[in-house]
Design a protein around this motif. Structure first.
Motif, PDB file in Angstrom:
ATOM      1  N   THR A 360       0.860  -1.187   0.000  1.00  0.00           N
ATOM      2  CA  THR A 360       0.000   0.000   0.000  1.00  0.00           C
ATOM      3  C   THR A 360       0.896   1.237   0.000  1.00  0.00           C
ATOM      4  O   THR A 360       1.102   1.841  -1.048  1.00  0.00           O
ATOM      5  CB  THR A 360      -0.943  -0.016   1.223  1.00  0.00           C
ATOM      6  OG1 THR A 360      -0.203  -0.377   2.395  1.00  0.00           O
ATOM      7  CG2 THR A 360      -2.079  -0.984   1.026  1.00  0.00           C
ATOM      8  N   SER A 361       1.494   1.542   1.161  1.00  0.00           N
ATOM      9  CA  SER A 361       2.373   2.723   1.203  1.00  0.00           C
ATOM     10  C   SER A 361       3.608   2.521   0.323  1.00  0.00           C
ATOM     11  O   SER A 361       4.154   3.483  -0.217  1.00  0.00           O
ATOM     12  CB  SER A 361       2.792   3.019   2.639  1.00  0.00           C
ATOM     13  OG  SER A 361       3.192   1.851   3.289  1.00  0.00           O
ATOM     14  N   SER A 362       4.053   1.282   0.138  1.00  0.00           N
ATOM     15  CA  SER A 362       5.278   1.064  -0.647  1.00  0.00           C
ATOM     16  C   SER A 362       5.065   1.378  -2.124  1.00  0.00           C
ATOM     17  O   SER A 362       5.977   1.768  -2.824  1.00  0.00           O
ATOM     18  CB  SER A 362       5.793  -0.365  -0.482  1.00  0.00           C
ATOM     19  OG  SER A 362       4.819  -1.310  -0.836  1.00  0.00           O
ATOM     20  N   TYR A 363       3.861   1.215  -2.625  1.00  0.00           N
ATOM     21  CA  TYR A 363       3.595   1.527  -4.029  1.00  0.00           C
ATOM     22  C   TYR A 363       3.410   3.029  -4.244  1.00  0.00           C
ATOM     23  O   TYR A 363       3.670   3.537  -5.310  1.00  0.00           O
ATOM     24  CB  TYR A 363       2.293   0.870  -4.469  1.00  0.00           C
ATOM     25  CG  TYR A 363       2.410  -0.505  -5.073  1.00  0.00           C
ATOM     26  CD1 TYR A 363       2.803  -0.656  -6.393  1.00  0.00           C
ATOM     27  CD2 TYR A 363       2.080  -1.639  -4.360  1.00  0.00           C
ATOM     28  CE1 TYR A 363       2.868  -1.905  -6.968  1.00  0.00           C
ATOM     29  CE2 TYR A 363       2.145  -2.890  -4.929  1.00  0.00           C
ATOM     30  CZ  TYR A 363       2.534  -3.026  -6.228  1.00  0.00           C
ATOM     31  OH  TYR A 363       2.594  -4.259  -6.806  1.00  0.00           O
ATOM     32  N   ALA A 364       2.876   3.692  -3.251  1.00  0.00           N
ATOM     33  CA  ALA A 364       2.461   5.070  -3.440  1.00  0.00           C
ATOM     34  C   ALA A 364       3.635   6.013  -3.263  1.00  0.00           C
ATOM     35  O   ALA A 364       3.747   6.731  -2.287  1.00  0.00           O
ATOM     36  CB  ALA A 364       1.369   5.420  -2.441  1.00  0.00           C
ATOM     37  N   SER A 365       4.539   6.006  -4.223  1.00  0.00           N
ATOM     38  CA  SER A 365       5.771   6.749  -4.012  1.00  0.00           C
ATOM     39  C   SER A 365       5.788   8.095  -4.734  1.00  0.00           C
ATOM     40  O   SER A 365       6.609   8.934  -4.444  1.00  0.00           O
ATOM     41  CB  SER A 365       6.956   5.903  -4.479  1.00  0.00           C
ATOM     42  OG  SER A 365       6.708   5.453  -5.774  1.00  0.00           O
ATOM     43  N   VAL A 366       4.877   8.303  -5.690  1.00  0.00           N
ATOM     44  CA  VAL A 366       4.891   9.548  -6.453  1.00  0.00           C
ATOM     45  C   VAL A 366       3.569  10.274  -6.231  1.00  0.00           C
ATOM     46  O   VAL A 366       2.522   9.659  -6.151  1.00  0.00           O
ATOM     47  CB  VAL A 366       5.079   9.246  -7.959  1.00  0.00           C
ATOM     48  CG1 VAL A 366       4.970  10.505  -8.790  1.00  0.00           C
ATOM     49  CG2 VAL A 366       6.402   8.562  -8.198  1.00  0.00           C
ATOM     50  N   ALA A 367       3.640  11.553  -6.105  1.00  0.00           N
ATOM     51  CA  ALA A 367       2.426  12.317  -5.817  1.00  0.00           C
ATOM     52  C   ALA A 367       1.645  12.591  -7.102  1.00  0.00           C
ATOM     53  O   ALA A 367       1.587  13.718  -7.585  1.00  0.00           O
ATOM     54  CB  ALA A 367       2.799  13.609  -5.115  1.00  0.00           C
ATOM     55  N   PHE A 368       1.015  11.569  -7.660  1.00  0.00           N
ATOM     56  CA  PHE A 368       0.206  11.738  -8.867  1.00  0.00           C
ATOM     57  C   PHE A 368      -0.923  12.727  -8.584  1.00  0.00           C
ATOM     58  O   PHE A 368      -1.595  12.633  -7.559  1.00  0.00           O
ATOM     59  CB  PHE A 368      -0.347  10.377  -9.301  1.00  0.00           C
ATOM     60  CG  PHE A 368      -1.230  10.435 -10.519  1.00  0.00           C
ATOM     61  CD1 PHE A 368      -0.794  11.069 -11.680  1.00  0.00           C
ATOM     62  CD2 PHE A 368      -2.487   9.864 -10.506  1.00  0.00           C
ATOM     63  CE1 PHE A 368      -1.604  11.121 -12.806  1.00  0.00           C
ATOM     64  CE2 PHE A 368      -3.300   9.906 -11.629  1.00  0.00           C
ATOM     65  CZ  PHE A 368      -2.861  10.535 -12.781  1.00  0.00           C
ATOM     66  N   ASN A 369      -1.117  13.680  -9.490  1.00  0.00           N
ATOM     67  CA  ASN A 369      -2.117  14.748  -9.313  1.00  0.00           C
ATOM     68  C   ASN A 369      -1.813  15.613  -8.090  1.00  0.00           C
ATOM     69  O   ASN A 369      -2.693  16.301  -7.582  1.00  0.00           O
ATOM     70  CB  ASN A 369      -3.527  14.155  -9.122  1.00  0.00           C
ATOM     71  CG  ASN A 369      -4.300  13.987 -10.417  1.00  0.00           C
ATOM     72  OD1 ASN A 369      -5.522  14.015 -10.410  1.00  0.00           O
ATOM     73  ND2 ASN A 369      -3.627  13.814 -11.532  1.00  0.00           N
TER      74      ASN A 369
END
Ligand SMILES: Cc1ncc(COP(=O)(O)O)c(C=O)c1O
Length: 379
Positions: A360-369
């Motif tokens: 979950t947190s490991s995938y979300a590495s770039v602030a898309f939008n």
């Protein structure tokens, strides 16, 4: 298979961290390590760092003398930074940059995965004399998050490559496989173990004594559908090992990711908007501050179905569509999975995804939008 999330709830109530966030109870992670130890006493446990690379998770497991499966120099740096000795690290990604192999080898890591000739040649150049194991292509039937086709080779190719490894000056030590993540069928380990045994015999005939069998990840977390108990996995796997290897069991590795941290975490989100959409088949749409691009990538294709609870539980429920906050129409979390949530849910309410400690947190590495990555709190 779930641990109690009482401590997480207490933290969420007291600290009220900004959402979206993942809260990990390290006691549950430790309990998972001990459960694996108890069920697989003769195996080395290599935590797959990719599942959740939070420094506190790595530190908690390092204290228990866990080993670590790495996918990149970044993961190596995190483990080394956490004081993990190189002898406890394995570079299990079959897709590596040659300079990264050289850097890992210079650091002292000498256990690497491969599944094709070009990768083997790369290892021979960048990590001469290293121990290498070949990843087999195996069926991923029964896996809610399959890892098929992208990795692995067939049995004969594995034998040829292991022989070639010796010619290239490497030390061929064994084979690995991954039955697919969130594997709900323990019997899926049986065929790969039989293939591995056949490879051990074939290599022995060519004077290569393989000694390592890496059984990969795949042990499940607790989502919407029930999964067998860990004991059942141990029973089936150990029976298969006995059948294929008898008393000459090789050194075995497990690479749990999801099992180790999945049930240890809760993803807390906030409702940003609740709206009725009038089009045919329309439903109540609930838009959260987390979605496919921040925190919930494994809801792609609605493959992983988390257990959800809300701050309005107890109120009358109805079908809803859950979606993320970005401007992308693919940022829909669940449309077909039939989730029924309180119809009173409105902006500002909380929605929790249980068992969300892995991927979950490991995938979300770039602030898309411009939506910031999901922050992790370890308690
Ligand atoms: C090489 C390897 N080992 C272990 C894992 C962890 O798998 P799981 O989270 O299903 O336990 C993965 C996941 O992608 C992997 O690629």
């Amino acid at each position: 298979m779930t641990g109690s999330i009482r401590r997480i709830d207490e933290f969420l109530t007291k600290a009220m961290p900004p959402t979206p966030c993942v809260v990990i109870d390290l006691d549950i992670v430790r309990a998972r390590f001990h459960a694996l130890r108890a069920q697989f006493p003769d195996m080395s446990i290599y935590y797959a760092v990719k599942a959740n690379p939070a420094p506190d998770v790595i530190a908690a497991l390092a204290e228990l003398e866990c080993c670590f499966d790495l996918a990149s120099p970044g993961e190596m740096a995190r483990c080394r930074g956490g004081g993990v000795v190189v002898g406890r690290l394995s570079y299990g990604n079959t897709i590596k940059r040659e300079t990264d192999v050289a850097a890992a080898f210079a650091e002292g890591i000498d256990l690497f995965a491969f599944d094709c000739e070009p990768e083997l040649a790369k290892l021979a150049r960048a990590a001469p004399g290293a121990r290498v194991f070949c990843r087999l292509l195996v069926r991923n039937t029964g896996a809610e998050w399959p890892l098929t086709h992208k990795f692995g080779c067939d049995q004969q190719t594995a034998i040829d490559l292991l022989v070639r490894a010796r010619t290239l000056g490497l030390r061929p030590v064994g084979v690995s496989f991954h039955v697919g993540s969130q594997q709900t069928d323990p019997h899926q380990w049986e065929a790969p173990i039989a293939h591995a045994a056949a490879i051990f015999h074939a290599c022995a005939r060519q004077g290569i004594a393989l000694s390592l069998l890496n059984l990969g990840g795949g042990l499940p977390a607790h989502y919407r559908s029930a999964v067998p108990a860990l004991e059942r996995y141990a029973e089936v796997i150990n029976t298969a090992l006995g059948r294929e290897f008898g008393t000459a069991r090789p050194h075995m590795l497990l690479e749990p990711g999801r099992y180790m941290v999945g049930d240890a975490g809760v993803l807390r989100c906030e409702v940003v908007l609740a709206a009725e959409r009038p089009h045919p088949g329309g439903h109540r749409w609930i838009y959260l501050d987390a979605g496919r691009y921040n925190g919930l990538p494994e809801t792609q294709g609605e493959m992983i179905e988390y257990r959800i609870r809300t701050s309005r539980d107890g109120d009358p429920t109805g079908r809803v569509i859950l979606a993320g906050p970005t401007c992308d129409s693919t940022d829909i979390i669940y449309q077909r999975a039939g989730y029924e949530l309180p119809l009173t849910l409105t902006a500002g309410d909380h929605v929790d995804f249980n068992s969300a400690g892995a991927y979950t947190s490991s995938y979300a590495s770039v602030a898309f939008n411009g939506f910031a990555p999901v922050r992790t709190w370890c308690i």
